[in-house]
Design a protein around this motif. Sequence first.
Motif, PDB file in Angstrom:
ATOM      1  N   LEU A   1       7.411  10.469   5.100  1.00 40.19           N
ATOM      2  CA  LEU A   1       8.073   9.247   5.540  1.00 40.19           C
ATOM      3  C   LEU A   1       9.577   9.454   5.613  1.00 40.19           C
ATOM      4  N   ALA A   2      10.188   8.777   6.567  1.00 37.67           N
ATOM      5  CA  ALA A   2      11.637   8.881   6.757  1.00 37.67           C
ATOM      6  C   ALA A   2      12.356   8.019   5.730  1.00 37.67           C
ATOM      7  N   PRO A   3      13.650   8.263   5.478  1.00 35.33           N
ATOM      8  CA  PRO A   3      14.410   7.403   4.569  1.00 35.33           C
ATOM      9  C   PRO A   3      14.377   5.949   5.012  1.00 35.33           C
ATOM     10  N   GLY A   4      14.283   5.052   4.057  1.00 33.12           N
ATOM     11  CA  GLY A   4      14.233   3.632   4.363  1.00 33.12           C
ATOM     12  C   GLY A   4      13.304   2.890   3.427  1.00 33.12           C
ATOM     13  N   GLU A   5      13.060   1.617   3.734  1.00 37.82           N
ATOM     14  CA  GLU A   5      12.175   0.779   2.946  1.00 37.82           C
ATOM     15  C   GLU A   5      10.785   0.783   3.579  1.00 37.82           C
ATOM     16  N   TRP A   6       9.762   0.924   2.729  1.00 37.39           N
ATOM     17  CA  TRP A   6       8.391   1.033   3.224  1.00 37.39           C
ATOM     18  C   TRP A   6       7.473   0.056   2.487  1.00 37.39           C
ATOM     19  N   ALA A   7       6.680  -0.685   3.285  1.00 38.77           N
ATOM     20  CA  ALA A   7       5.632  -1.544   2.741  1.00 38.77           C
ATOM     21  C   ALA A   7       4.304  -0.833   2.941  1.00 38.77           C
ATOM     22  N   LEU A   8       3.640  -0.488   1.833  1.00 32.42           N
ATOM     23  CA  LEU A   8       2.387   0.255   1.891  1.00 32.42           C
ATOM     24  C   LEU A   8       1.226  -0.673   1.571  1.00 32.42           C
ATOM     25  N   LYS A   9       0.205  -0.650   2.424  1.00 33.57           N
ATOM     26  CA  LYS A   9      -0.999  -1.454   2.205  1.00 33.57           C
ATOM     27  C   LYS A   9      -2.219  -0.558   2.376  1.00 33.57           C
ATOM     28  N   LEU A  10      -3.036  -0.511   1.330  1.00 35.50           N
ATOM     29  CA  LEU A  10      -4.273   0.257   1.384  1.00 35.50           C
ATOM     30  C   LEU A  10      -5.435  -0.723   1.517  1.00 35.50           C
ATOM     31  N   ALA A  11      -6.187  -0.590   2.608  1.00 29.79           N
ATOM     32  CA  ALA A  11      -7.306  -1.491   2.887  1.00 29.79           C
ATOM     33  C   ALA A  11      -8.614  -0.712   2.855  1.00 29.79           C
ATOM     34  N   ALA A  12      -9.625  -1.283   2.193  1.00 29.40           N
ATOM     35  CA  ALA A  12     -10.959  -0.679   2.136  1.00 29.40           C
ATOM     36  C   ALA A  12     -11.976  -1.717   2.596  1.00 29.40           C
ATOM     37  N   THR A  13     -12.788  -1.372   3.598  1.00 30.86           N
ATOM     38  CA  THR A  13     -13.783  -2.289   4.170  1.00 30.86           C
ATOM     39  C   THR A  13     -15.171  -1.731   3.932  1.00 30.86           C
ATOM     40  N   ASP A  14     -16.053  -2.576   3.380  1.00 31.76           N
ATOM     41  CA  ASP A  14     -17.409  -2.101   3.104  1.00 31.76           C
ATOM     42  C   ASP A  14     -18.295  -2.308   4.335  1.00 31.76           C
ATOM     43  N   PRO A  15     -19.550  -1.838   4.310  1.00 32.93           N
ATOM     44  CA  PRO A  15     -20.431  -1.913   5.475  1.00 32.93           C
ATOM     45  C   PRO A  15     -20.686  -3.335   5.968  1.00 32.93           C
ATOM     46  N   SER A  16     -20.555  -4.326   5.121  1.00 32.60           N
ATOM     47  CA  SER A  16     -20.805  -5.705   5.559  1.00 32.60           C
ATOM     48  C   SER A  16     -19.550  -6.372   6.098  1.00 32.60           C
ATOM     49  N   GLY A  17     -18.425  -5.645   6.121  1.00 31.69           N
ATOM     50  CA  GLY A  17     -17.210  -6.196   6.692  1.00 31.69           C
ATOM     51  C   GLY A  17     -16.278  -6.825   5.696  1.00 31.69           C
ATOM     52  N   GLU A  18     -16.593  -6.783   4.405  1.00 31.26           N
ATOM     53  CA  GLU A  18     -15.701  -7.323   3.388  1.00 31.26           C
ATOM     54  C   GLU A  18     -14.567  -6.321   3.121  1.00 31.26           C
ATOM     55  N   THR A  19     -13.310  -6.816   3.076  1.00 30.20           N
ATOM     56  CA  THR A  19     -12.148  -5.942   2.942  1.00 30.20           C
ATOM     57  C   THR A  19     -11.342  -6.301   1.694  1.00 30.20           C
TER      58      THR A  19
END
Length: 366
Positions: free
Chosen positions: A98-116
Amino acid sequence: MPRSSNAHSLLLLSALGACVGGGDNVVKSSNEAPEVTILNPTDGSRFDPTFPLELCATIADESALEELSVTLYANQDAYTEYEVGCSGDDSVLFSLELAPGEWALKLAATDPSGETGEGTVSVSAEVNRAPTCTFVEPAAGSTYDAGTLTEIIIGVSDPDESDPSALSGVLTTDQDPTPIWEGSPDSTGQIIASGAALQPATHLLTLTITDPRDASDTCSTTFTLNGCLDADGDGYDTCEGDCDDNQAAAYPDNAESGDGVDNNCDGVIDEGTELYDDDGDGFSELGGDCDDADDTIYPGAIERWYDGDDGDCSGGSDFDQDGDFADSDTYGGDDCDDLDANVRPGAAEVWYDGVDQDCDGASDHD
């Protein structure tokens, strides 16, 4: 290796036999979203963009990890390639440049039924500059007699850390593998280590100082520590506490004399002599203090009459307040008025003024 999600259909379970008469025998299933926990980096932390950012997270779900669709969003960019096992079998590791600066990180996990499920952190990418250090004592190329190097003093600073005590350091000598000192500087950025245990030799001292993000610097100095000496022949060498090996009148437990030398090597010069202000009132005996054991008695002090002390060191009687050389008759003298210098034994009588100038006790009108 990279992971990707597979399409799954929801499995519907039915009761044994035909479903007749209103469907009372249908078995329903429930599903919860995956639970995402980002272990590293922590929210609000900084990282050096000259190295990849590693994000480690655990994902708890009733479905196996390989059945989930896992995506890391860094601002508007999406990443799906990760490794498994940074903290157990249900954990994922993303490595991002990542380049210098401010970063918002979001980790998303979705199961087979579509729940995230999601986990988020915000981080700051800042180039990490290394700390610096400088030896104050011993100076490079200096020489010390044994027993005289009591402290090793080093100054440290870090352009990216406002609190120097967040740094950590290790001080070593090439003469011994065991560190001389380990720890953190004080809040002013100073390290003070004892040099008392160093053996006579030419030493290369090296300090390695490291910041919380593992950037480090080293500084060093070379000096010579002599062996035990008795150059002045006073019977005490530098290893036995001789504080001035060029002065034969200075050695431990010697009697102190008023010669401007620390004769007994206690760190104080001329104490107990007429040159030293023993009571700390600003005057020594040589400076006119007539009682150098009492800090209320010194030249110019306010005299406390009739207490038996010459408080201002004037040399006069403490019982002669008016200075007529006759003590007050209240305190054993024969001055009948110790507030009037014109009233004393032997003074010329002024008749008929109502005052007994010569203190003979006779009538002033006879």
